[in-house]
Scaffold this motif. Structure first.
Motif, short mmCIF file in Angstrom:
data_model
loop_
_atom_site.label_atom_id
_atom_site.label_comp_id
_atom_site.label_asym_id
_atom_site.label_seq_id
_atom_site.Cartn_x
_atom_site.Cartn_y
_atom_site.Cartn_z
N UNK A 1 21.91 7.68 97.24
CA UNK A 1 22.07 9.23 97.69
C UNK A 1 22.87 10.24 97.36
N UNK A 2 23.06 10.37 96.85
CA UNK A 2 23.82 11.78 96.26
C UNK A 2 24.92 11.37 94.93
N UNK A 3 24.85 12.33 94.03
CA UNK A 3 25.02 13.05 92.98
C UNK A 3 25.67 14.12 92.39
N UNK A 4 26.53 14.23 91.74
CA UNK A 4 27.28 15.57 91.01
C UNK A 4 26.42 16.33 91.16
N UNK A 5 25.90 17.54 90.48
CA UNK A 5 25.19 18.32 89.86
C UNK A 5 23.65 18.03 90.93
N UNK A 6 23.32 17.06 91.32
CA UNK A 6 22.05 16.85 91.83
C UNK A 6 21.87 17.20 94.19
N UNK A 7 22.85 16.54 94.01
CA UNK A 7 22.50 16.84 95.29
C UNK A 7 22.51 15.73 96.18
N UNK A 8 22.02 15.87 97.42
CA UNK A 8 21.58 14.58 98.17
C UNK A 8 20.55 14.23 99.07
N UNK A 9 20.36 13.12 99.68
CA UNK A 9 18.88 12.73 100.02
C UNK A 9 18.71 11.82 100.85
N UNK A 10 18.53 12.45 102.10
CA UNK A 10 18.52 11.70 103.01
C UNK A 10 19.67 11.36 103.66
N UNK A 11 20.48 12.33 103.73
CA UNK A 11 22.60 11.98 103.50
C UNK A 11 22.80 12.66 105.38
#
Length: 309
Positions: A198-208
């Motif tokens: 759902x999320x990662x550093x440098x990427x962001x988050x998805x659906x949370x």
């Protein structure tokens, strides 16, 4: 056992000069069958001697002004199938080298958000489904036994409980299921239920992240969703993303990327007792066993344990 030519092993062994709680730290990082090692780690001992990976090679230096009171243990895993996985995990570790330990969980969360924005500015300016990102487990251990923990993604922290002679999983993978459960332990959420990261550093988050009405939708956000225990519903407070723990005498901490546990047919690693993890060679064996069980990813493990247990 996978052929040795498929393995790329780096290990570290740190002994504090005068740490009153007599801990030692060890690390191993294996490339496995992948073309490159997109994992990284950071191991800093009291006194500031640090080691990590640069271009898949071991690097070390003493951090000026670190002091004699803190250990730092960190693992990072570049997102599989995304661009620049090795580069983003390496950049995350390099940034962590410049951060000093803090006592407040709110300050540690601010630090992670700041590092995330720096990585996003460098790697995520043209965001798409293959943009870089890295998971993270960040642990600062004070010689008093206080532990400051921050967690993003699906790398994990385990704690050996000497009194129970068993490991317990401390962190909870950042999947859509996890964040849906935090909102409603029984009803869940209309979000997809597969175990997507759902999320990662440098990427962001998805659906949370919720919108202004409180509803959640499966959509990308450049922000991270990091919760403190006091902000969470009672049933979910043990799953806080940034929190404090205690490390009683005889206990140990083990950090790992998902290469250790994401093997066919299981999502829980087979961890030996702490007595069996008494050397760098035993840590190598732990990672090699995960690969022999069918693991197809880089595998990194960092261990902080007492000299005697």
């Amino acid at each position: 056992m996978p052929e040795r030519k498929l393995l790329h092993i780096l290990r570290g062994y740190c002994c504090p000069v005068c740490a009153p709680n007599q801990y030692r730290g060890m690390a191993v990082s294996m490339r496995g069958p992948r073309a490159e090692n997109q994992d990284n780690y950071l191991l800093v001992q009291p006194g500031g001697q640090a080691e990590w990976l640069v271009n898949e090679q071991l690097e070390s230096r003493r951090i000026t002004g670190w002091g004699n009171q803190w250990w730092r243990l960190l693992v990072a895993d570049g997102m599989g199938g995304h661009r620049n996985g090795r580069e983003v995990s390496e950049a995350l570790v390099q940034l962590a080298l410049e951060i000093r330990p803090v006592w407040e969980v709110s300050v540690l969360r601010q630090t992670l958000n700041h590092l995330h924005q720096q990585l996003l500015a460098r790697f995520g300016q043209q965001h798409d489904q293959h943009s870089p990102g890295a998971t993270l487990v960040w642990v600062d251990v004070h010689v008093s036994g206080l532990v400051m923990l921050a967690h993003v993604g699906d790398s994990r922290l385990y704690q050996w409980r000497e009194g129970r002679q068993a490991w317990r999983q401390v962190t909870h993978d950042h999947t859509w299921q996890e964040f849906a459960w935090r909102v409603d332990a029984e009803a869940g959420s209309p979000l997809p239920q597969e175990k997507g990261l759902a999320q990662a550093m440098g990427y962001g988050s998805y659906g949370v992240l919720a919108n202004t009405d409180g509803a959640r939708f499966p959509a990308f956000s450049p922000q991270l969703h990091l919760e403190l225990a006091e902000e969470m519903l009672p049933h979910a407070r043990a799953h806080a993303d940034v929190t404090r723990l205690s490390l009683p005498p005889g206990d140990a901490l083990l950090l790992s990327t998902d290469g250790l546990w994401a093997t066919p047919g299981r999502d829980v690693p087979s961890l030996p007792s702490l007595n069996e993890l008494d050397s760098s060679a035993s840590l190598d064996t732990l990672a090699e066993d995960a690969l022999a069980a069918g693991g197809r990813d880089n595998t990194t493990v960092v261990l902080l344990r007492p000299y005697a247990s």
